[in-house]
Design an enzyme around this catalytic site. Sequence first.
Site, PDB file in Angstrom:
ATOM      1  N   CYS A 222      40.901  51.322  57.265  1.00 31.89           N
ATOM      2  CA  CYS A 222      40.494  52.637  57.791  1.00 31.89           C
ATOM      3  C   CYS A 222      38.976  52.625  58.009  1.00 31.89           C
ATOM      4  O   CYS A 222      38.233  52.187  57.125  1.00 31.89           O
ATOM      5  CB  CYS A 222      40.869  53.748  56.814  1.00 31.89           C
ATOM      6  SG  CYS A 222      42.613  53.742  56.363  1.00 31.89           S
TER       7      CYS A 222
ATOM      8  N   CYS B 201      36.300  54.053  55.445  1.00 32.69           N
ATOM      9  CA  CYS B 201      36.479  53.731  54.025  1.00 32.69           C
ATOM     10  C   CYS B 201      35.740  52.453  53.631  1.00 32.69           C
ATOM     11  O   CYS B 201      35.868  51.426  54.290  1.00 32.69           O
ATOM     12  CB  CYS B 201      37.967  53.583  53.724  1.00 32.69           C
ATOM     13  SG  CYS B 201      38.308  52.971  52.078  1.00 32.69           S
TER      14      CYS B 201
ATOM     15  N   GLU C  80      37.923  49.988  40.381  1.00 35.47           N
ATOM     16  CA  GLU C  80      37.317  51.229  39.894  1.00 35.47           C
ATOM     17  C   GLU C  80      38.363  52.297  39.603  1.00 35.47           C
ATOM     18  O   GLU C  80      39.409  52.329  40.241  1.00 35.47           O
ATOM     19  CB  GLU C  80      36.410  51.815  40.975  1.00 35.47           C
ATOM     20  CG  GLU C  80      35.305  50.910  41.390  1.00 35.47           C
ATOM     21  CD  GLU C  80      34.606  51.432  42.631  1.00 35.47           C
ATOM     22  OE1 GLU C  80      33.560  50.893  42.958  1.00 35.47           O
ATOM     23  OE2 GLU C  80      35.118  52.363  43.265  1.00 35.47           O
TER      24      GLU C  80
ATOM     25  N   CYS D 283      41.719  59.144  38.857  1.00 33.34           N
ATOM     26  CA  CYS D 283      42.056  58.481  40.120  1.00 33.34           C
ATOM     27  C   CYS D 283      42.045  56.969  39.866  1.00 33.34           C
ATOM     28  O   CYS D 283      41.033  56.427  39.414  1.00 33.34           O
ATOM     29  CB  CYS D 283      40.995  58.869  41.156  1.00 33.34           C
ATOM     30  SG  CYS D 283      41.164  57.994  42.705  1.00 33.34           S
TER      31      CYS D 283
ATOM     32  N   SER E  84      47.171  60.556  53.892  1.00 34.10           N
ATOM     33  CA  SER E  84      45.844  60.599  54.479  1.00 34.10           C
ATOM     34  C   SER E  84      46.025  60.706  55.992  1.00 34.10           C
ATOM     35  O   SER E  84      46.385  59.740  56.638  1.00 34.10           O
ATOM     36  CB  SER E  84      45.131  59.297  54.085  1.00 34.10           C
ATOM     37  OG  SER E  84      43.861  59.268  54.624  1.00 34.10           O
ATOM     38  N   LEU E  85      45.814  61.908  56.535  1.00 32.56           N
ATOM     39  CA  LEU E  85      46.206  62.153  57.936  1.00 32.56           C
ATOM     40  C   LEU E  85      45.023  61.973  58.888  1.00 32.56           C
ATOM     41  O   LEU E  85      45.042  61.124  59.769  1.00 32.56           O
ATOM     42  CB  LEU E  85      46.799  63.567  58.037  1.00 32.56           C
ATOM     43  CG  LEU E  85      47.455  63.911  59.358  1.00 32.56           C
ATOM     44  CD1 LEU E  85      48.640  63.013  59.661  1.00 32.56           C
ATOM     45  CD2 LEU E  85      47.896  65.384  59.359  1.00 32.56           C
ATOM     46  N   ASN E  86      44.049  62.819  58.791  1.00 29.86           N
ATOM     47  CA  ASN E  86      42.745  62.653  59.458  1.00 29.86           C
ATOM     48  C   ASN E  86      42.724  62.742  60.977  1.00 29.86           C
ATOM     49  O   ASN E  86      41.659  62.554  61.577  1.00 29.86           O
ATOM     50  CB  ASN E  86      42.081  61.335  59.042  1.00 29.86           C
ATOM     51  CG  ASN E  86      41.980  61.207  57.549  1.00 29.86           C
ATOM     52  OD1 ASN E  86      41.636  62.172  56.882  1.00 29.86           O
ATOM     53  ND2 ASN E  86      42.320  60.052  57.006  1.00 29.86           N
TER      54      ASN E  86
ATOM     55  N   SER F 216      48.893  58.524  46.990  1.00 33.72           N
ATOM     56  CA  SER F 216      48.340  58.781  48.323  1.00 33.72           C
ATOM     57  C   SER F 216      48.522  57.568  49.225  1.00 33.72           C
ATOM     58  O   SER F 216      48.182  56.454  48.847  1.00 33.72           O
ATOM     59  CB  SER F 216      46.846  59.104  48.182  1.00 33.72           C
ATOM     60  OG  SER F 216      46.275  59.240  49.456  1.00 33.72           O
TER      61      SER F 216
ATOM     62  N   ASN G 118      30.954  63.155  54.798  1.00 38.17           N
ATOM     63  CA  ASN G 118      29.579  63.037  54.275  1.00 38.17           C
ATOM     64  C   ASN G 118      28.815  62.037  55.123  1.00 38.17           C
ATOM     65  O   ASN G 118      29.191  60.872  55.171  1.00 38.17           O
ATOM     66  CB  ASN G 118      29.615  62.470  52.840  1.00 38.17           C
ATOM     67  CG  ASN G 118      29.796  63.560  51.822  1.00 38.17           C
ATOM     68  OD1 ASN G 118      29.407  64.708  52.043  1.00 38.17           O
ATOM     69  ND2 ASN G 118      30.408  63.213  50.705  1.00 38.17           N
TER      70      ASN G 118
ATOM     71  N   CYS H 162      41.597  46.314  50.169  1.00 43.54           N
ATOM     72  CA  CYS H 162      42.692  46.974  50.876  1.00 43.54           C
ATOM     73  C   CYS H 162      42.809  46.389  52.271  1.00 43.54           C
ATOM     74  O   CYS H 162      41.812  46.057  52.898  1.00 43.54           O
ATOM     75  CB  CYS H 162      42.420  48.478  50.970  1.00 43.54           C
ATOM     76  SG  CYS H 162      43.763  49.378  51.765  1.00 43.54           S
TER      77      CYS H 162
ATOM     78  N   CYS I 273      35.577  55.614  46.957  1.00 46.60           N
ATOM     79  CA  CYS I 273      36.105  54.373  46.414  1.00 46.60           C
ATOM     80  C   CYS I 273      35.336  53.176  46.955  1.00 46.60           C
ATOM     81  O   CYS I 273      34.917  53.150  48.092  1.00 46.60           O
ATOM     82  CB  CYS I 273      37.588  54.225  46.713  1.00 46.60           C
ATOM     83  SG  CYS I 273      37.975  53.849  48.412  1.00 46.60           S
TER      84      CYS I 273
ATOM     85  N   GLY J  16      42.768  50.521  47.442  1.00 47.94           N
ATOM     86  CA  GLY J  16      44.060  49.949  47.797  1.00 47.94           C
ATOM     87  C   GLY J  16      45.043  50.950  48.372  1.00 47.94           C
ATOM     88  O   GLY J  16      44.873  52.164  48.220  1.00 47.94           O
ATOM     89  N   GLU J  17      46.037  50.433  49.062  1.00 48.64           N
ATOM     90  CA  GLU J  17      47.144  51.232  49.583  1.00 48.64           C
ATOM     91  C   GLU J  17      48.325  51.018  48.630  1.00 48.64           C
ATOM     92  O   GLU J  17      48.929  49.937  48.611  1.00 48.64           O
ATOM     93  CB  GLU J  17      47.476  50.757  51.010  1.00 48.64           C
ATOM     94  CG  GLU J  17      48.830  51.180  51.533  1.00 48.64           C
ATOM     95  CD  GLU J  17      49.065  52.688  51.527  1.00 48.64           C
ATOM     96  OE1 GLU J  17      48.312  53.399  52.196  1.00 48.64           O
ATOM     97  OE2 GLU J  17      50.012  53.144  50.845  1.00 48.64           O
TER      98      GLU J  17
HETATM   99 FE1  SF4 Z   1      42.755  51.382  52.153  1.00 49.19          FE
HETATM  100 FE2  SF4 Z   1      42.759  53.946  51.473  1.00 49.19          FE
HETATM  101 FE3  SF4 Z   1      40.518  52.789  52.251  1.00 49.19          FE
HETATM  102 FE4  SF4 Z   1      42.423  53.238  54.065  1.00 49.19          FE
HETATM  103  S1  SF4 Z   1      41.257  54.807  52.926  1.00 49.19           S
HETATM  104  S2  SF4 Z   1      41.238  51.344  53.815  1.00 49.19           S
HETATM  105  S3  SF4 Z   1      44.251  52.916  52.804  1.00 49.19           S
HETATM  106  S4  SF4 Z   1      41.674  52.298  50.381  1.00 49.19           S
END
Ligand code: SF4
Length: 367
Positions: free
Chosen positions: A120, A123, A95, A109, A215-217, A193, A291, A116, A334, A161-162
């Site tokens: 996380c 995600c 996507e 984006c 991406s800290l969180n 990112s 969300n 991935c 995503c 993806g990373e």
């Molecule tokens: Fe992968 Fe990014 Fe999702 Fe983490 S937030 S699982 S790095 S796509």
Amino acid sequence: MDQDTRIDLKNFTLEELTEFLAGMGKERFRAGQVMRWMYHRLVDDFDAMSDLSKVLRAELHQRARISRLTPEATEDSRDGTRKYLFRLEDGETIESVRIPMDDNRATLCISTQVGCAMGCVFCHTGSFGLVRNLTPGEIVNQVCAALADGPVNNIVLMGMGEPLHNLDNVVKALQILYMPQGLDYSPRKVTLSTAGLVPQMQELGKRVRVNLAVSLNATTDEVRNRLMPVNQRYPLQQLMAACRQYPLHAKKRITFEYILIRDVNDSDQDARRLVKLLHGIKAKVNIIPFNEHSASEFRAPTEERISRFQGYLLDHGMVAIRRASKGQDISAACGQLKGKLTVSPPAQESERNSARPDRSQGKGKHL
Ligand code: SF4
């Protein structure tokens, strides 16, 4: 149908294309000509390249091809956000999302992997696991396809993806995006990112210029280990050290994405720790209120907590922006459009999925 085994010129940088054409006994300047047809005019047919001789066009036909992506589906949000679903040559799907900004400008984006491996917990893409890396051509073709729809001013590698888990192909794709004969973007317009793959962050900084988003969180290893398994390998101290060393453009800051989750990472202590963690880093914090979804164990933060959290950062001289969530009426984060268009899992599987934490928000991202 037989697979087309001819070389895909979309995977080549200018140097590689020059070498490829030299191998066919062609002059160096031909590479620039072909590149400009592919990226300035978005042509994927050698016959349309009118400044190449007939003989060269025929030879190229024999040995090479120019791939492209055409959206299999799109979804338009009321706020103008448009999501594209692309099917790749092996049947996998990815996507991209076009996000409108003021003055008719747009940010795109894009994805860098199918699925991935980072896992996380917030995600959706992470729940698919990693299927494969995208090729440089598949990465740049997302931009070419969106350009056919109108201008794209900024690019963020924040989709599925990373990016740093596919470093070589991502670096090559960035080179193609930056080449004057390619898509001719300034590195200042492109942001990558990462969830925090520390050695690859250092490698990236050495190999190519690109803005960085992290991406800290979380502000403690305990919480970050829980939200983002990558933290078990590269804990906060190492991550922050890599951020301090990252070669930034003079006028740029590192963006830190922070999904605010009720009672997980939204306390006053978190705000205090965040200010300390980012001390000495040219940083910008994007606060993204989580969300809620019915399948998720996580809750959205209260309005009061969001403003206290942001207020604390602002009072301490930080740039802290509450991100407006765009595209909420479409499958915003995503992996969601892919989820919709993929055949539904059998009942058992979906029950199992619903027992897991919701993964519908990407890298602190996305929209
Ligand atoms: Fe992968 Fe990014 Fe999702 Fe983490 S937030 S699982 S790095 S796509």
